[in-house]
Design a protein around this motif. Sequence first.
Motif, PDB file in Angstrom:
ATOM      1  N   LEU A 137       0.736  -1.233   0.117  1.00  0.00           N
ATOM      2  CA  LEU A 137      -0.246  -0.113   0.107  1.00  0.00           C
ATOM      3  C   LEU A 137       0.768   1.277   0.196  1.00  0.00           C
ATOM      4  N   GLY A 138       0.926   1.875  -1.191  1.00  0.00           N
ATOM      5  CA  GLY A 138       1.564   3.019  -1.174  1.00  0.00           C
ATOM      6  C   GLY A 138       0.748   4.350  -0.889  1.00  0.00           C
ATOM      7  N   PRO A 139       1.312   5.434  -0.914  1.00  0.00           N
ATOM      8  CA  PRO A 139       0.576   6.821  -0.483  1.00  0.00           C
ATOM      9  C   PRO A 139      -0.474   7.269  -1.241  1.00  0.00           C
ATOM     10  N   LYS A 140      -0.627   6.776  -2.637  1.00  0.00           N
ATOM     11  CA  LYS A 140      -1.634   7.036  -3.195  1.00  0.00           C
ATOM     12  C   LYS A 140      -2.563   5.794  -3.779  1.00  0.00           C
ATOM     13  N   GLY A 141      -2.340   4.473  -3.251  1.00  0.00           N
ATOM     14  CA  GLY A 141      -2.872   3.528  -3.549  1.00  0.00           C
ATOM     15  C   GLY A 141      -2.123   2.111  -3.683  1.00  0.00           C
ATOM     16  N   VAL A 142      -2.555   1.004  -4.437  1.00  0.00           N
ATOM     17  CA  VAL A 142      -1.893   0.044  -4.358  1.00  0.00           C
ATOM     18  C   VAL A 142      -0.705  -0.142  -5.280  1.00  0.00           C
ATOM     19  N   LEU A 143       0.168  -0.624  -4.874  1.00  0.00           N
ATOM     20  CA  LEU A 143       1.467  -0.807  -5.579  1.00  0.00           C
ATOM     21  C   LEU A 143       1.720  -2.550  -6.092  1.00  0.00           C
ATOM     22  N   VAL A 144       1.678  -2.873  -7.175  1.00  0.00           N
ATOM     23  CA  VAL A 144       1.625  -4.161  -7.815  1.00  0.00           C
ATOM     24  C   VAL A 144       2.947  -4.688  -8.571  1.00  0.00           C
ATOM     25  N   ASN A 145       3.745  -5.626  -7.754  1.00  0.00           N
ATOM     26  CA  ASN A 145       4.818  -6.180  -8.482  1.00  0.00           C
ATOM     27  C   ASN A 145       4.700  -7.316  -9.331  1.00  0.00           C
ATOM     28  N   VAL A 146       4.901  -7.036 -10.510  1.00  0.00           N
ATOM     29  CA  VAL A 146       4.578  -8.109 -11.574  1.00  0.00           C
ATOM     30  C   VAL A 146       6.013  -8.876 -11.939  1.00  0.00           C
ATOM     31  N   HIS A 147       6.063 -10.219 -11.585  1.00  0.00           N
ATOM     32  CA  HIS A 147       7.219 -10.778 -12.031  1.00  0.00           C
ATOM     33  C   HIS A 147       6.978 -11.810 -13.399  1.00  0.00           C
ATOM     34  N   VAL A 148       7.529 -11.338 -14.497  1.00  0.00           N
ATOM     35  CA  VAL A 148       8.292 -10.088 -14.682  1.00  0.00           C
ATOM     36  C   VAL A 148       7.618  -8.995 -15.617  1.00  0.00           C
ATOM     37  N   GLY A 149       7.235  -7.977 -15.060  1.00  0.00           N
ATOM     38  CA  GLY A 149       6.450  -6.953 -15.618  1.00  0.00           C
ATOM     39  C   GLY A 149       6.618  -5.543 -15.057  1.00  0.00           C
ATOM     40  N   GLY A 150       7.545  -5.566 -14.012  1.00  0.00           N
ATOM     41  CA  GLY A 150       7.805  -4.293 -13.531  1.00  0.00           C
ATOM     42  C   GLY A 150       6.864  -4.074 -12.421  1.00  0.00           C
ATOM     43  N   VAL A 151       6.737  -3.090 -11.556  1.00  0.00           N
ATOM     44  CA  VAL A 151       6.021  -2.311 -10.513  1.00  0.00           C
ATOM     45  C   VAL A 151       5.064  -1.326 -11.049  1.00  0.00           C
ATOM     46  N   TRP A 152       3.757  -1.350 -10.820  1.00  0.00           N
ATOM     47  CA  TRP A 152       2.702  -0.649 -11.171  1.00  0.00           C
ATOM     48  C   TRP A 152       1.989   0.039  -9.992  1.00  0.00           C
ATOM     49  N   ARG A 153       1.632   1.405 -10.160  1.00  0.00           N
ATOM     50  CA  ARG A 153       0.946   2.078  -8.759  1.00  0.00           C
ATOM     51  C   ARG A 153      -0.088   2.865  -9.650  1.00  0.00           C
ATOM     52  N   THR A 154      -1.029   2.640  -8.630  1.00  0.00           N
ATOM     53  CA  THR A 154      -2.401   3.463  -8.744  1.00  0.00           C
ATOM     54  C   THR A 154      -2.547   4.866  -8.552  1.00  0.00           C
ATOM     55  N   GLU A 155      -3.087   5.701  -9.432  1.00  0.00           N
ATOM     56  CA  GLU A 155      -3.141   7.252  -9.149  1.00  0.00           C
ATOM     57  C   GLU A 155      -4.244   7.713  -9.986  1.00  0.00           C
ATOM     58  N   GLY A 156      -5.420   7.884  -8.927  1.00  0.00           N
ATOM     59  CA  GLY A 156      -6.721   8.239  -9.548  1.00  0.00           C
ATOM     60  C   GLY A 156      -7.506   6.836 -10.126  1.00  0.00           C
TER      61      GLY A 156
ATOM     62  N   THR B  96      11.819  -7.372 -10.728  1.00  0.00           N
ATOM     63  CA  THR B  96      11.472  -7.207  -9.421  1.00  0.00           C
ATOM     64  C   THR B  96      10.872  -8.013  -8.691  1.00  0.00           C
ATOM     65  N   HIS B  97      11.110  -8.600  -7.264  1.00  0.00           N
ATOM     66  CA  HIS B  97      10.596  -9.893  -6.625  1.00  0.00           C
ATOM     67  C   HIS B  97       9.896  -9.210  -5.384  1.00  0.00           C
ATOM     68  N   GLN B  98       9.881  -8.265  -4.896  1.00  0.00           N
ATOM     69  CA  GLN B  98       9.003  -7.707  -3.816  1.00  0.00           C
ATOM     70  C   GLN B  98       9.068  -6.122  -3.746  1.00  0.00           C
TER      71      GLN B  98
END
Length: 292
Positions: free
Chosen positions: A118-137, A150-152
């Motif tokens: 849980l980040g400051p603006k929403g969920v952070l999602v780690n895809v293996h292998v697809g990077g890290v994605w964050r919600t905003e709006g 990324t692994h965690q």
Amino acid sequence: MILTGTADGLYEIGLDGGIERHGLAGTEVKAVSGEWAISDATVRPLAENRTLDLPEGLVPRCLLAGTGGTCVIGTSEARLFQSDADGVHPISSFDEIPSRSEWSTPWGGPPDTRSLALGPKGVLVNVHVGGVWRTEGNGWYQSVEPDADTHQVTAVDNIVAVAAGRGVGQSGDGGATWTWSTTGLHATYCRAAAIANGWLLVSASDGPGTQRGALYRRPLDKPDQPFVPCGGHGILPKFFPHNVDSFELAAAGDLVAVGTPSGELYLSEDGGGSWRVLNDGLPGVRCVEFRH
């Protein structure tokens, strides 16, 4: 108390090392978040004797407990689901990320949703292998590129950290910009990360099949400083004969816990500076989380 998922159930272990409860016996507990656990290939609310129904063929990989008895579930095939009182629902906006077709694994199989935070603006999602994605709006934004492997991902307030195949990333603005480093690590392949009070802790090794995994820490406010080993000065080993994997490391305030596949649970009460063996008679540890 430390919720400790093992090869034979979920243990609640006090800070004196005593086992206060053993549940889900006979199952492998691979991940835990709040009142939720992944037990074998099912998602279970800990307070109820039931499992959640995921689409056939999908395997749960990670959890993020929400409010009001809800949780977010990451699965195989890089899917994301929301659990609430009405059931389990796919998060369709995550399925619609345009670059999904480029996500893969080193062995050619489908990607996984490996970890959540849980980040400051929403969920952070780690895809293996697809990077890290964050919600905003209402949208999803790439925070870390797939090549980082990324692994965690973990977060406390505005600070986000990732353990990746190319080292350690730290962000002070919720995952918008990053500082990367391997300085002080004996190798660059990192599997686990946790944020304690003033410290970033990570595991590092020379690869997936390592026999030299180690735990390190660095001041959160000094990302230009080298990491220093947590082990080798007493109780905690300098090197483990395996990786310290995602979910086997956790922190809460000054407390840090690390579990091992051979059943040891170590505890630090000063952000990883010194350690003691909390319990050494557990089945193989798969995940740890502090419960207040």
